[in-house]
Design an enzyme around this catalytic site. Structure first.
Site, PDB file in Angstrom:
ATOM      1  N   LYS A   1      -2.046  -7.218  -4.582  1.00  0.00           N
ATOM      2  CA  LYS A   1      -1.683  -6.644  -5.872  1.00  0.00           C
ATOM      3  C   LYS A   1      -0.465  -5.739  -5.710  1.00  0.00           C
ATOM      4  O   LYS A   1      -0.543  -4.674  -5.095  1.00  0.00           O
ATOM      5  CB  LYS A   1      -2.830  -5.815  -6.446  1.00  0.00           C
TER       6      LYS A   1
ATOM      7  N   GLY B   1      -0.569   4.329  -0.967  1.00  0.00           N
ATOM      8  CA  GLY B   1      -0.267   4.987  -2.237  1.00  0.00           C
ATOM      9  C   GLY B   1      -0.670   6.437  -2.185  1.00  0.00           C
ATOM     10  O   GLY B   1      -0.626   7.075  -1.124  1.00  0.00           O
ATOM     11  N   SER B   2      -1.090   6.957  -3.319  1.00  0.00           N
ATOM     12  CA  SER B   2      -1.370   8.388  -3.412  1.00  0.00           C
ATOM     13  C   SER B   2      -2.707   8.718  -2.733  1.00  0.00           C
ATOM     14  O   SER B   2      -3.619   7.892  -2.666  1.00  0.00           O
ATOM     15  CB  SER B   2      -1.416   8.810  -4.878  1.00  0.00           C
ATOM     16  N   THR B   3      -2.807   9.932  -2.262  1.00  0.00           N
ATOM     17  CA  THR B   3      -4.028  10.376  -1.591  1.00  0.00           C
ATOM     18  C   THR B   3      -5.202  10.362  -2.574  1.00  0.00           C
ATOM     19  O   THR B   3      -6.326   9.999  -2.202  1.00  0.00           O
ATOM     20  CB  THR B   3      -3.804  11.775  -0.982  1.00  0.00           C
ATOM     21  N   ALA B   4      -4.945  10.713  -3.828  1.00  0.00           N
ATOM     22  CA  ALA B   4      -6.037  10.764  -4.811  1.00  0.00           C
ATOM     23  C   ALA B   4      -6.665   9.379  -4.988  1.00  0.00           C
ATOM     24  O   ALA B   4      -7.898   9.237  -4.942  1.00  0.00           O
ATOM     25  CB  ALA B   4      -5.507  11.291  -6.138  1.00  0.00           C
TER      26      ALA B   4
ATOM     27  N   GLY C   1      -6.383   6.867  -2.917  1.00  0.00           N
ATOM     28  CA  GLY C   1      -6.912   6.456  -1.611  1.00  0.00           C
ATOM     29  C   GLY C   1      -8.337   6.948  -1.390  1.00  0.00           C
ATOM     30  O   GLY C   1      -9.188   6.215  -0.882  1.00  0.00           O
TER      31      GLY C   1
ATOM     32  N   GLU D   1      -2.984   4.213   3.863  1.00  0.00           N
ATOM     33  CA  GLU D   1      -1.697   4.839   4.212  1.00  0.00           C
ATOM     34  C   GLU D   1      -1.331   5.697   3.013  1.00  0.00           C
ATOM     35  O   GLU D   1      -0.962   5.172   1.959  1.00  0.00           O
ATOM     36  CB  GLU D   1      -0.609   3.781   4.452  1.00  0.00           C
TER      37      GLU D   1
ATOM     38  N   GLU E   1       3.550  16.759  -1.803  1.00  0.00           N
ATOM     39  CA  GLU E   1       4.468  15.635  -1.603  1.00  0.00           C
ATOM     40  C   GLU E   1       5.292  15.474  -2.886  1.00  0.00           C
ATOM     41  O   GLU E   1       4.760  15.083  -3.926  1.00  0.00           O
ATOM     42  CB  GLU E   1       3.680  14.359  -1.311  1.00  0.00           C
TER      43      GLU E   1
HETATM   44  P1  NAD Z   1      -0.889   5.229  -6.944  1.00  0.00           P
HETATM   45  O1  NAD Z   1      -1.689   5.623  -5.773  1.00  0.00           O
HETATM   46  O2  NAD Z   1      -1.460   5.432  -8.298  1.00  0.00           O
HETATM   47  O3  NAD Z   1      -0.514   3.662  -6.883  1.00  0.00           O
HETATM   48  C1  NAD Z   1      -0.422   2.906  -5.691  1.00  0.00           C
HETATM   49  C2  NAD Z   1      -1.074   1.539  -5.882  1.00  0.00           C
HETATM   50  O4  NAD Z   1      -2.464   1.717  -6.159  1.00  0.00           O
HETATM   51  C3  NAD Z   1      -0.520   0.750  -7.077  1.00  0.00           C
HETATM   52  O5  NAD Z   1      -0.508  -0.630  -6.762  1.00  0.00           O
HETATM   53  C4  NAD Z   1      -1.549   1.012  -8.155  1.00  0.00           C
HETATM   54  O6  NAD Z   1      -1.617   0.018  -9.126  1.00  0.00           O
HETATM   55  C5  NAD Z   1      -2.843   1.050  -7.364  1.00  0.00           C
HETATM   56  N1  NAD Z   1      -3.935   1.780  -7.987  1.00  0.00           N
HETATM   57  C6  NAD Z   1      -3.863   2.804  -8.871  1.00  0.00           C
HETATM   58  N2  NAD Z   1      -5.105   3.180  -9.257  1.00  0.00           N
HETATM   59  C7  NAD Z   1      -5.975   2.383  -8.600  1.00  0.00           C
HETATM   60  C8  NAD Z   1      -7.402   2.299  -8.571  1.00  0.00           C
HETATM   61  N3  NAD Z   1      -8.178   3.102  -9.301  1.00  0.00           N
HETATM   62  N4  NAD Z   1      -7.980   1.356  -7.786  1.00  0.00           N
HETATM   63  C9  NAD Z   1      -7.216   0.546  -7.024  1.00  0.00           C
HETATM   64  N5  NAD Z   1      -5.861   0.571  -7.024  1.00  0.00           N
HETATM   65  C10 NAD Z   1      -5.244   1.497  -7.789  1.00  0.00           C
HETATM   66  O7  NAD Z   1       0.500   5.944  -6.822  1.00  0.00           O
HETATM   67  P2  NAD Z   1       1.551   6.249  -8.018  1.00  0.00           P
HETATM   68  O8  NAD Z   1       0.872   6.843  -9.206  1.00  0.00           O
HETATM   69  O9  NAD Z   1       2.315   5.035  -8.235  1.00  0.00           O
HETATM   70  O10 NAD Z   1       2.408   7.384  -7.340  1.00  0.00           O
HETATM   71  C11 NAD Z   1       1.977   8.740  -7.426  1.00  0.00           C
HETATM   72  C12 NAD Z   1       2.307   9.500  -6.172  1.00  0.00           C
HETATM   73  O11 NAD Z   1       1.666   8.884  -5.045  1.00  0.00           O
HETATM   74  C13 NAD Z   1       3.760   9.534  -5.761  1.00  0.00           C
HETATM   75  O12 NAD Z   1       4.498  10.446  -6.454  1.00  0.00           O
HETATM   76  C14 NAD Z   1       3.651   9.825  -4.303  1.00  0.00           C
HETATM   77  O13 NAD Z   1       3.454  11.197  -4.088  1.00  0.00           O
HETATM   78  C15 NAD Z   1       2.435   9.075  -3.884  1.00  0.00           C
HETATM   79  N6  NAD Z   1       2.774   7.746  -3.314  1.00  0.00           N
HETATM   80  C16 NAD Z   1       2.719   7.605  -1.980  1.00  0.00           C
HETATM   81  C17 NAD Z   1       3.070   6.397  -1.416  1.00  0.00           C
HETATM   82  C18 NAD Z   1       3.023   6.194   0.062  1.00  0.00           C
HETATM   83  O14 NAD Z   1       3.720   5.336   0.553  1.00  0.00           O
HETATM   84  N7  NAD Z   1       2.200   6.908   0.779  1.00  0.00           N
HETATM   85  C19 NAD Z   1       3.471   5.339  -2.204  1.00  0.00           C
HETATM   86  C20 NAD Z   1       3.490   5.498  -3.591  1.00  0.00           C
HETATM   87  C21 NAD Z   1       3.127   6.716  -4.119  1.00  0.00           C
END
Ligand code: NAD
Length: 455
Positions: free
Chosen positions: A155, A208-211, A213, A230, A359
């Site tokens: 995805k 993606g985001s820690t929240a 994750g 990650e 971050e």
């Molecule tokens: P996010 O964690 O919301 O999104 C990352 C991925 O997770 C996307 O594909 C999203 O569709 C998916 N996702 C979102 N909610 C989900 C859920 N409930 N279940 C499963 N998958 C889900 O990140 P964001 O809102 O796009 O970015 C917010 C912040 O996160 C950024 O500002 C940054 O600080 C951080 N971030 C970190 C990384 C990294 O490489 N570590 C990458 C992107 C964002």
């Protein structure tokens, strides 16, 4: 009827495509097809699986410029970065094409018979990709997962689905069988969440985001499902007074402003030994102002826009009320409708400031002096994150001591490298769980099985 998501070019804020977002039912159908495909993919002879991965790499190579052009438009990446990213997918496929023929088990001495181990593929692997590096992060998951005999449902992030969709097509063109790598554009809480709850998905790789994750990890616990996370970072670039300050100052901006700071490994905190602080800041200024922040259609551009209006708002929010020491420019200035933020340097004294702790994920770096080696390590570690970091010193012993002292997964001494596909990558503390890349990555997509055969 699927919902449509309008994909925006972040350089111009103009729409470039409408992409259907999959429903839960469509995600379920794709997962079922991937499970079906697993039954035959796992039995493809190792040499044949290797050949197919090398063929996939060759097809990516043939489409390198096309993939890069899509990323320049969809993610606002510079041409230099986008070509590197597409090349990284090719390199990962070539590297892990060596794995199927080398995924050896062990023969363990035991009484009464023969004991051997096998590395069995897990089944369907779900990969959830963020928007900051859409191509490499997808391939860090799918290349070793496919090599180890798994099938993959992937995805992409809502904001950046276009290169993933194209990679899915190129996989088929290369002869990877239908259902082995399926790209499912969709919303995180719909398709991403389904990877977590669907019992046929046996591992989730999330970046993606820690929240989010943490939520994924909790969800995977329900089915004792494998998970790799990650997450974010707040990495330190530690500059000792004994180093070549001009070289350290010249390198520092690229370690944080690359990809407009939207990099989990960004060295978004610079720690400078107090005796060298003034000189370092004086050298940093021309280095920051010299970054070519140009429209990304210009091949000379070194930094593009942020991914979205939301991200721009988040990042500029961190600059409200802080003292800015150095700030570059953006093409067209404030009149540019794209999501541009100039490279910005903020001196920080109070470690409780959000800009020092959180971050930012934008072209913003915070700088603070330190007193000695112990103080540098303590300040670098004063964060919930632990992804990467750099140490600049001419004292090799000190470089090693500090590298061992910093609680992070990826340290580099006298360089800013973090992610190399030959070496393991991942975070300490709340930056993540598990490792990707490196020679062992395929094993992370297998279960070790022990078989005893009585004499
Ligand atoms: P996010 O964690 O919301 O999104 C990352 C991925 O997770 C996307 O594909 C999203 O569709 C998916 N996702 C979102 N909610 C989900 C859920 N409930 N279940 C499963 N998958 C889900 O990140 P964001 O809102 O796009 O970015 C917010 C912040 O996160 C950024 O500002 C940054 O600080 C951080 N971030 C970190 C990384 C990294 O490489 N570590 C990458 C992107 C964002």
């Amino acid at each position: 009827m699927s919902d449509l998501f309008t994909v925006i070019n972040p350089s111009t804020a103009q729409p470039i495509a409408d992409v259907p977002l999959a429903s839960v039912e469509q995600a379920d159908a794709a997962i079922a097809a991937a499970h079906e495909a697993f039954q035959s993919w796992r039995t493809v002879a190792p040499g044949e699986r290797a050949r197919l991965l090398r063929r996939f790499a060759a097809v990516v190579e043939e489409h390198l410029d096309e993939l890069a052009e899509i990323e320049v438009r969809n993610a606002g990446h510079t041409w230099g970065n986008a070509r590197w990213e597409a090349g990284n997918v090719r390199d990962l496929l070539n590297y892990y094409s060596g794995a199927p023929e080398r995924l050896t088990g062990r023969q363990i001495p035991v009484a009464g018979g023969l004991d051997v181990t096998f590395h069995e593929p897990l089944g369907v692997v779900g990969i959830i990709v963020p928007w900051n590096f859409p191509m490499p992060i997808a391939a860090w998951g799918f290349a070793p997962a496919l090599a180890a005999g798994n099938t993959v449902v992937l995805k992409p992030a809502e904001l950046t689905p276009l290169t993933a969709i194209r990679l899915g097509e190129l996989a088929l063109a290369a002869g990877i069988p239908e259902g082995v790598l399926t790209v499912i554009p969709g919303a995180g809480p719909v398709v991403g969440e389904r990877f977590v709850t669907h019992p046929l998905v046996r591992k989730v790789c999330f970046t993606g985001s820690t929240a989010v994750g943490k939520r994924i990890m909790a969800g995977c616990a329900e089915q004792v499902k494998n998970v790799t996370l990650e997450l974010g970072g707040k990495s330190a670039n530690i500059v000792f007074a004994d180093t070549d300050l001009a070289a350290a100052a010249a390198a520092a901006p690229y370690a944080v402003f690359d990809n407009a700071g939207q990099d989990c490994c960004a060295r978004s905190r610079i720690l400078v030994e107090r005796s060298a602080y003034e000189e370092f800041m004086a050298l940093l200024s021309p280095a920051v102002l010299g970054i070519r922040v140009l429209d990304v259609s210009d091949e000379a551009s070194e930094m593009g826009p942020l991914i979205s209006a939301t991200q721009k708002q988040r990042v500029t929010g961190y600059l409200d009320g802080v003292d800015v020491a150095i700030q570059g420019t953006t093409p067209g200035g404030a009149d540019n409708p794209g999501f541009w933020v100039p490279p910005t340097v903020v001196p920080v004294e109070d470690p409780a400031m959000p800009i020092w702790r959180e971050e930012v994920f934008g072209p913003v770096v915070a700088v603070m002096p330190f007193d000695d080696e112990g103080d540098a390590i303590a300040k670098a570690n004063d964060t919930e994150y632990g992804l990467s970091g750099s140490i600049f010193t001419t004292d090799l012993g000190r470089g090693l001591r500090v590298a061992r002292g910093v609680q992070a997964g990826n340290l580099s001494v006298n360089s800013h490298s973090s992610v190399r596909y030959w070496t393991p990558f991942g975070g300490f503390k709340q930056s993540g769980l598990g490792r990707e890349l490196g020679p062992d990555a395929p094993y992370a997509f297998t279960e070790e099985k022990n078989v005893f055969i009585a004499h």
